[in-house]
Design a protein around this motif. Structure first.
Motif, short mmCIF file in Angstrom:
data_model
loop_
_atom_site.label_atom_id
_atom_site.label_comp_id
_atom_site.label_asym_id
_atom_site.label_seq_id
_atom_site.Cartn_x
_atom_site.Cartn_y
_atom_site.Cartn_z
N ASP A 197 0.81 -1.22 0.00
CA ASP A 197 0.00 0.00 0.00
C ASP A 197 0.85 1.28 0.00
O ASP A 197 0.52 2.25 -0.66
N ALA A 198 1.93 1.29 0.79
CA ALA A 198 2.73 2.50 0.95
C ALA A 198 3.85 2.61 -0.07
O ALA A 198 4.40 3.69 -0.27
N GLY A 199 4.20 1.51 -0.72
CA GLY A 199 5.33 1.50 -1.65
C GLY A 199 5.28 2.56 -2.74
O GLY A 199 6.24 3.30 -2.93
N PRO A 200 4.17 2.66 -3.48
CA PRO A 200 4.12 3.68 -4.54
C PRO A 200 4.29 5.10 -4.00
O PRO A 200 4.98 5.92 -4.61
N ASN A 201 3.68 5.39 -2.85
CA ASN A 201 3.83 6.72 -2.25
C ASN A 201 5.29 6.99 -1.90
O ASN A 201 5.82 8.07 -2.18
N LEU A 202 5.91 6.02 -1.27
CA LEU A 202 7.29 6.17 -0.83
C LEU A 202 8.24 6.31 -2.02
O LEU A 202 9.11 7.19 -2.03
N ILE A 203 8.07 5.49 -3.02
CA ILE A 203 8.95 5.54 -4.19
C ILE A 203 8.80 6.86 -4.93
O ILE A 203 9.80 7.50 -5.28
N LEU A 204 7.57 7.29 -5.16
CA LEU A 204 7.37 8.56 -5.85
C LEU A 204 7.93 9.72 -5.03
O LEU A 204 8.59 10.61 -5.57
N GLY A 205 7.69 9.70 -3.73
CA GLY A 205 8.22 10.76 -2.87
C GLY A 205 9.74 10.78 -2.87
O GLY A 205 10.36 11.86 -2.90
N LEU A 206 10.37 9.61 -2.82
CA LEU A 206 11.84 9.55 -2.86
C LEU A 206 12.37 10.10 -4.19
O LEU A 206 13.39 10.80 -4.21
N LEU A 207 11.70 9.77 -5.28
CA LEU A 207 12.13 10.30 -6.58
C LEU A 207 12.01 11.82 -6.62
O LEU A 207 12.92 12.50 -7.13
N VAL A 208 10.93 12.35 -6.10
CA VAL A 208 10.74 13.80 -6.08
C VAL A 208 11.81 14.46 -5.21
O VAL A 208 12.44 15.45 -5.62
#
Length: 182
Positions: free
Chosen positions: A139-150
């Protein structure tokens, strides 16, 4: 001739000199041994107005995106970009046990905001077993990955700009003191 008090720039330069990895330390690294001849090339160890900002940006990328082997990864990605290897390696220390939780929390929040995800996934892995942890990660993976990329892109751009500006200010100060002596 009286010595002048140390400025913030002088203190930062002294700290960097103490903490920069040496060529000898890089040469002894087992991870870098296969490509040591490339990483230890003299042009990658010169401090120039182009290589230092590149090193800062690539160090930010390696420090934020890669949780393990950051210095070796920074040295390796510095090769094709002709970035300064010691600066790239030093900047990876932006992430450490004190800053990593804040970066991950901010990354999750940014990702959740960008993906418009309102799932309360931050506290779930503490209270649940291994299957719950995997569910949380899904559930949290996409949020975390996108946030880390930003965060990585923004911090690399800001780091590049700050290093380039700092280099210009340092050279301007050197020229000013040289002209004052004449």
């Amino acid at each position: 001739m009286a010595s002048r008090p140390m400025t913030a720039w002088d203190k930062m330069a002294a700290w960097s000199r103490r903490n920069l990895p040496t060529r000898e330390a890089m040469e002894r690294s087992r991870m870098l041994r296969p490509v040591a001849h490339r990483v230890l090339a003299p042009e990658l160890w010169r401090f120039t107005r182009r290589s230092v900002p590149r090193g800062v940006a690539l160090g930010m990328v390696a420090g934020i995106l890669f949780p393990v082997g950051q210095i070796a990864i920074a040295a390796l990605i510095a090769l094709p970009f002709r970035a300064n290897v010691p600066v790239a390696a030093l900047v990876t220390f932006i992430t450490n046990p004190l800053t990593t939780p804040f970066i991950l929390f901010a990354a999750y929040q940014i990702g959740a905001w960008l993906l418009r995800s309102n799932a309360a996934a931050v506290a779930q892995p503490v209270a649940e077993a291994a299957t719950g942890w995997l569910q949380w990660l899904r559930d949290a993976g996409p949020n975390l990955i996108l946030g880390l990329l930003v965060i990585t892109v923004v911090s690399a751009l800001v780091g590049y700009g700050a290093a380039a500006l700092g280099w210009r200010l340092w050279i301007a100060r050197k020229w000013k003191t040289r002209h004052e002596r004449d």
